[in-house]
Design a protein around this motif. Structure first.
Motif, PDB file in Angstrom:
ATOM      1  N   GLY A 369      47.175  49.660  39.938  1.00  0.00           N
ATOM      2  CA  GLY A 369      46.252  50.027  39.403  1.00  0.00           C
ATOM      3  C   GLY A 369      45.274  48.517  37.813  1.00  0.00           C
ATOM      4  N   CYS A 370      45.565  47.648  37.165  1.00  0.00           N
ATOM      5  CA  CYS A 370      45.176  46.825  36.688  1.00  0.00           C
ATOM      6  C   CYS A 370      44.163  46.335  36.912  1.00  0.00           C
ATOM      7  N   THR A 371      43.517  46.161  36.345  1.00  0.00           N
ATOM      8  CA  THR A 371      42.136  45.390  36.200  1.00  0.00           C
ATOM      9  C   THR A 371      42.826  43.561  36.624  1.00  0.00           C
ATOM     10  N   VAL A 372      42.059  43.351  37.518  1.00  0.00           N
ATOM     11  CA  VAL A 372      42.089  42.074  37.928  1.00  0.00           C
ATOM     12  C   VAL A 372      40.813  40.969  38.291  1.00  0.00           C
ATOM     13  N   LEU A 373      41.112  40.191  37.452  1.00  0.00           N
ATOM     14  CA  LEU A 373      39.762  39.184  37.733  1.00  0.00           C
ATOM     15  C   LEU A 373      40.638  37.452  38.357  1.00  0.00           C
ATOM     16  N   GLY A 374      39.501  36.504  38.611  1.00  0.00           N
ATOM     17  CA  GLY A 374      39.506  35.715  39.156  1.00  0.00           C
ATOM     18  C   GLY A 374      39.773  34.550  38.130  1.00  0.00           C
ATOM     19  N   ILE A 375      39.868  33.501  38.472  1.00  0.00           N
ATOM     20  CA  ILE A 375      39.342  32.356  37.700  1.00  0.00           C
ATOM     21  C   ILE A 375      39.495  31.224  38.878  1.00  0.00           C
ATOM     22  N   VAL A 376      38.343  30.909  39.781  1.00  0.00           N
ATOM     23  CA  VAL A 376      38.634  30.448  40.582  1.00  0.00           C
ATOM     24  C   VAL A 376      36.871  29.302  41.306  1.00  0.00           C
ATOM     25  N   ASN A 377      37.730  27.700  41.600  1.00  0.00           N
ATOM     26  CA  ASN A 377      36.435  27.400  42.397  1.00  0.00           C
ATOM     27  C   ASN A 377      35.767  27.508  43.417  1.00  0.00           C
ATOM     28  N   VAL A 378      36.640  27.538  44.635  1.00  0.00           N
ATOM     29  CA  VAL A 378      35.582  28.387  45.773  1.00  0.00           C
ATOM     30  C   VAL A 378      35.135  29.411  45.628  1.00  0.00           C
ATOM     31  N   VAL A 379      33.740  29.006  46.007  1.00  0.00           N
ATOM     32  CA  VAL A 379      32.402  30.442  45.854  1.00  0.00           C
ATOM     33  C   VAL A 379      32.332  31.511  47.253  1.00  0.00           C
ATOM     34  N   GLY A 380      32.781  32.266  47.148  1.00  0.00           N
ATOM     35  CA  GLY A 380      32.783  33.065  48.526  1.00  0.00           C
ATOM     36  C   GLY A 380      34.323  32.736  49.129  1.00  0.00           C
ATOM     37  N   SER A 381      35.502  32.906  48.102  1.00  0.00           N
ATOM     38  CA  SER A 381      36.965  32.714  48.649  1.00  0.00           C
ATOM     39  C   SER A 381      37.196  34.066  48.835  1.00  0.00           C
ATOM     40  N   SER A 382      38.716  34.370  49.256  1.00  0.00           N
ATOM     41  CA  SER A 382      38.904  35.975  49.360  1.00  0.00           C
ATOM     42  C   SER A 382      39.890  36.294  47.753  1.00  0.00           C
ATOM     43  N   ILE A 383      40.019  35.207  47.240  1.00  0.00           N
ATOM     44  CA  ILE A 383      40.431  35.902  45.370  1.00  0.00           C
ATOM     45  C   ILE A 383      39.520  35.981  44.725  1.00  0.00           C
ATOM     46  N   ALA A 384      38.049  35.510  44.940  1.00  0.00           N
ATOM     47  CA  ALA A 384      36.581  35.026  44.644  1.00  0.00           C
ATOM     48  C   ALA A 384      35.775  36.752  45.202  1.00  0.00           C
ATOM     49  N   ARG A 385      36.927  37.056  46.118  1.00  0.00           N
ATOM     50  CA  ARG A 385      36.074  38.418  46.554  1.00  0.00           C
ATOM     51  C   ARG A 385      37.045  39.609  46.776  1.00  0.00           C
ATOM     52  N   GLU A 386      38.496  39.848  46.112  1.00  0.00           N
ATOM     53  CA  GLU A 386      39.154  40.345  46.034  1.00  0.00           C
ATOM     54  C   GLU A 386      39.257  40.865  44.970  1.00  0.00           C
ATOM     55  N   THR A 387      38.836  40.085  43.591  1.00  0.00           N
ATOM     56  CA  THR A 387      39.221  40.886  42.420  1.00  0.00           C
ATOM     57  C   THR A 387      38.238  41.504  41.855  1.00  0.00           C
ATOM     58  N   ASP A 388      38.129  41.798  40.289  1.00  0.00           N
ATOM     59  CA  ASP A 388      37.520  43.088  40.182  1.00  0.00           C
ATOM     60  C   ASP A 388      36.013  41.997  39.544  1.00  0.00           C
ATOM     61  N   ALA A 389      35.921  41.189  39.056  1.00  0.00           N
ATOM     62  CA  ALA A 389      34.938  39.992  38.622  1.00  0.00           C
ATOM     63  C   ALA A 389      35.610  38.871  38.367  1.00  0.00           C
ATOM     64  N   GLY A 390      34.876  37.237  37.522  1.00  0.00           N
ATOM     65  CA  GLY A 390      35.928  36.677  37.171  1.00  0.00           C
ATOM     66  C   GLY A 390      35.060  35.447  36.930  1.00  0.00           C
ATOM     67  N   ILE A 391      34.867  34.658  36.929  1.00  0.00           N
ATOM     68  CA  ILE A 391      34.315  33.149  36.247  1.00  0.00           C
ATOM     69  C   ILE A 391      34.903  31.921  37.776  1.00  0.00           C
ATOM     70  N   TYR A 392      33.610  32.047  37.782  1.00  0.00           N
ATOM     71  CA  TYR A 392      33.836  30.441  38.689  1.00  0.00           C
ATOM     72  C   TYR A 392      33.604  28.911  38.137  1.00  0.00           C
ATOM     73  N   ILE A 393      34.718  28.245  38.242  1.00  0.00           N
ATOM     74  CA  ILE A 393      35.023  27.119  37.613  1.00  0.00           C
ATOM     75  C   ILE A 393      33.480  25.950  37.579  1.00  0.00           C
ATOM     76  N   HIS A 394      33.119  25.912  39.514  1.00  0.00           N
ATOM     77  CA  HIS A 394      31.943  25.196  39.172  1.00  0.00           C
ATOM     78  C   HIS A 394      31.986  23.871  38.960  1.00  0.00           C
TER      79      HIS A 394
END
Ligand code: M6R
Length: 610
Positions: A369-394
């Motif tokens: 039940g936590c809010t789960v956020l990603g800090i991810v490089n690869v756009v469209g990757s599994s973690i980017a899509r499965e987290t509630d929201a996030g920040i791409y590092i570009h």
């Protein structure tokens, strides 16, 4: 781990497959193989070693086929040899498959198949899947149905491509736990583990979801769940350019990526850092801003270098926002039944966005039940899509297996996050502005560190015969010590340990003698004099000291054998600068030792198995 690619269209498939394998070789380089449908027959070529070994077997001019599949392997089951290399086929030779992932119940499936009279050539789990699909095909006479039946029995993970000479007009792809991207061109379609194998042919892609299948033919594609329900997809545009996948004149991708850092850092904060207001705009987090404001605790989970970035993030967020932060290895977090509350916010940090343990940690935190956020490089990757929201590092594509620019971009984004949270809490606008001004100067400061490359190279030459290294730092530089040691280990194969400098007296000091180089990260901060004392302690035991210190530091040269100077910044941003000489030191050591720098032994860029 492992890269797979399959193509159907009007081009000569052999070129598409070989290009795809070269682009994805960073995913694994134990063996490589292809299978193409040529004159109604399946032609398979596979070879232990790198793609260049396979290339020497392949006469591209002798193939006209426009449909085929290919694989580059990071070995899980069975030695890296020609027989265990993919593709694998069923007993009839009608079906060929390539696979990324692990079939955990392969032994029980194999025993059942052996009892039914099927035979096996390799030690792989993948061949079991190929034979199983073949056995089900004999009963159903419907390839798609046979694949679906087989996958419904499989325990484990897969990115899978299936080609058959009895249904030659299609390739079937499916995924669970391993990534798969579908490239949509004009009358041509390509399925691959990542977009790097696709971009040369089309920028239009669909990121398949877990438990999704794609069936591609010359006439189009369909997607559905493995249990045969139609799925809807959105076409995305690949954000990077093909030039970013080239070495651009550098000897290695790693060196190119080190030198890209002034730009990639800039890209991480452009549009997000409102320097004149001392504020941060993180569009990706706007939907969860209230959750963040009310968070009682932040948990950061990651692996490897991304975990080191998380440790720096802990210090930053606690300093600026006063929110307690815990940093967890994803591999431990997922299995130890962590105590989590619904008002906890979990950040998963991952360059690839596909690391199996980090993805599993995301699932665990969501489940609780936590809010789960990603800090991810690869756009469209599994973690980017499965987290509630996030920040791409570009940071753009990172090809060198040793992470460099992704690490500093993660740090840049974490500094923005800390400032964002700080301004939500008690951090004043004046303090926000001061930090923002420091962030703005980081790219130029990195450039000035590159002026010391020759000195760093000379130090690497002097110490390249060392068998062990110790890296020590305190405060913000402690995670940098861990990261410096990891970089040295993974690309030079020299044993290295990172420690908080004050811990040295609790054990590691026993290792110090005249043969032990010790890298101290000794930049100016409140505990600078403590670290000078630690250096003295090493020198008193004849250890050799290589210090990373701030320009203008006149004291350090007295105690260190070598000093690499970096510009000064505020402590929370120091890791972005202090890690640069350590990346270069590892690179030049590996160069001296003639290592395969971009593809170190036993490693792969994206660890999609646990
Ligand atoms: O893609 P990720 O950031 O999730 O990968 C995590 C680690 O596998 C990765 O950082 C690894 O430690 C690198 N080889 C470090 O250079």
């Amino acid at each position: 781990m492992c890269g797979i690619v399959g193509y159907i269209g009007n081009r000569k498939v052999i070129n598409v497959l070989m290009n795809g394998l070269k682009r994805m070789e960073y995913r694994g380089y134990d063996s490589a193989g292809i299978c193409v449908l040529e004159n109604d027959d399946l032609i398979t070529l596979k070879k232990k070693g790198k793609v260049s070994e396979l290339e020497s077997l392949v006469d591209e001019s002798s193939f006209d086929s426009t449909i085929g599949i290919a694989h580059t392997r990071w070995a899980t089951h069975g030695f890296p040899n020609d027989i265990n290399a993919h593709p694998h086929s069923d007993n009839s030779g009608n079906i060929s498959i390539v696979h990324n992932g692990i079939i955990e119940n392969y032994m029980s499936l194999k025993q059942g198949l052996i009892q039914s009279g099927y035979t096996f050539k390799s030690d792989t789990d993948t061949e079991v899947l190929a034979v199983y699909i073949g056995a089900l095909y004999e009963k159903t006479n419907d390839l798609e149905h046979a694949v679906r039946l087989a996958l419904s029995e499989v325990v484990g993970t897969f990115g899978l491509l299936v080609l058959s000479k009895t249904e030659p007009e299609k390739i079937i792809g499916a995924r669970r736990g391993s990534p798969m991207v579908l490239g949509v061109g004009d009358d041509e379609y390509i399925l691959a583990s990542d977009a790097t194998a696709i971009i040369q042919y089309t920028k239009q892609v669909i990121y398949l979801s877990d438990n999704e299948m794609a069936i591609i033919s010359k006439d189009g594609f369909t997607t559905k769940t493995i249990d045969n329900k139609a799925t809807k997809n959105t076409i995305h545009e690949i954000e990077f350019n093909i030039e970013q996948l080239e070495k651009g004149g550098y000897e290695h991708f790693m060196l190119k990526e080190i030198f890209e850092q002034p730009t990639t850092i800039q890209d991480a904060f452009t549009g997000r850092l409102l320097a004149d207001k001392g504020n941060i705009k993180l569009g990706g987090l706007s939907v969860v801003s209230e959750k963040l404001r009310n968070a009682k605790r932040i948990i950061i989970t990651a692996c490897g270098t991304s975990w080191h970035a998380g440790l720096v993030g802990e210090y930053m967020i606690e300093q600026l926002a006063g929110i307690p932060v815990e940093v967890e290895y994803a591999s431990e977090f997922r299995y130890r039944n962590p105590v989590l509350y619904p008002d906890d916010v979990v950040f998963a940090i991952s360059q690839s966005g596909e690391t199996a343990d980090t993805l599993a940690a995301v699932h665990e935190a969501k489940q609780k039940g936590c809010t789960v956020l990603g800090i991810v490089n690869v756009v469209g990757s599994s973690i980017a899509r499965e987290t509630d929201a996030g920040i791409y590092i570009h940071a753009g594509p990172e090809i060198g297996v040793a992470s460099t620019k992704a690490f500093t971009s993660q740090l840049a984004v974490l500094s923005l996050l800390a400032l964002y949270l700080g301004r939500m809490k008690n951090l004043s606008q004046l303090d926000g502005k001061k930090i923002a001004q420091e962030i703005l100067q980081i790219p130029d400061k990195i450039k000035s560190i590159f002026d010391h490359s020759d000195e760093i190279r000379a130090i690497a030459k002097e110490y390249s015969s060392a068998k062990n290294f110790i890296y020590l730092g305190r405060g913000y530089n402690f995670p940098v010590a861990l990261e410096g040691a990891l970089k040295l280990k993974e690309i030079s194969y020299i044993h290295a340990e990172g420690y908080p400098a004050a811990e040295m007296k609790h054990g590691p000091i026993a290792l110090i003698d005249e043969n032990m180089p010790v890298v101290f990260i000794a930049t100016h901060d409140e505990i600078y004099h403590k670290i000078i004392s630690n250096i003295e302690e090493v020198r008193a035991r004849k250890g050799k000291v290589i210090a990373i210190a701030n320009e203008g530091d006149t004291e350090i040269a007295r105690v260190a054998n070598h000093v690499i100077y970096i510009p000064e910044t505020i402590p929370m941003l120091t890791p972005i600068l202090s890690v640069i000489p350590l990346q270069l030191l590892a690179y030049y050591m590996a160069l001296e030792l003639d290592r395969t720098i971009d593809q170190p032994r036993n490693l792969a860029k994206s660890v999609t198995v646990e």
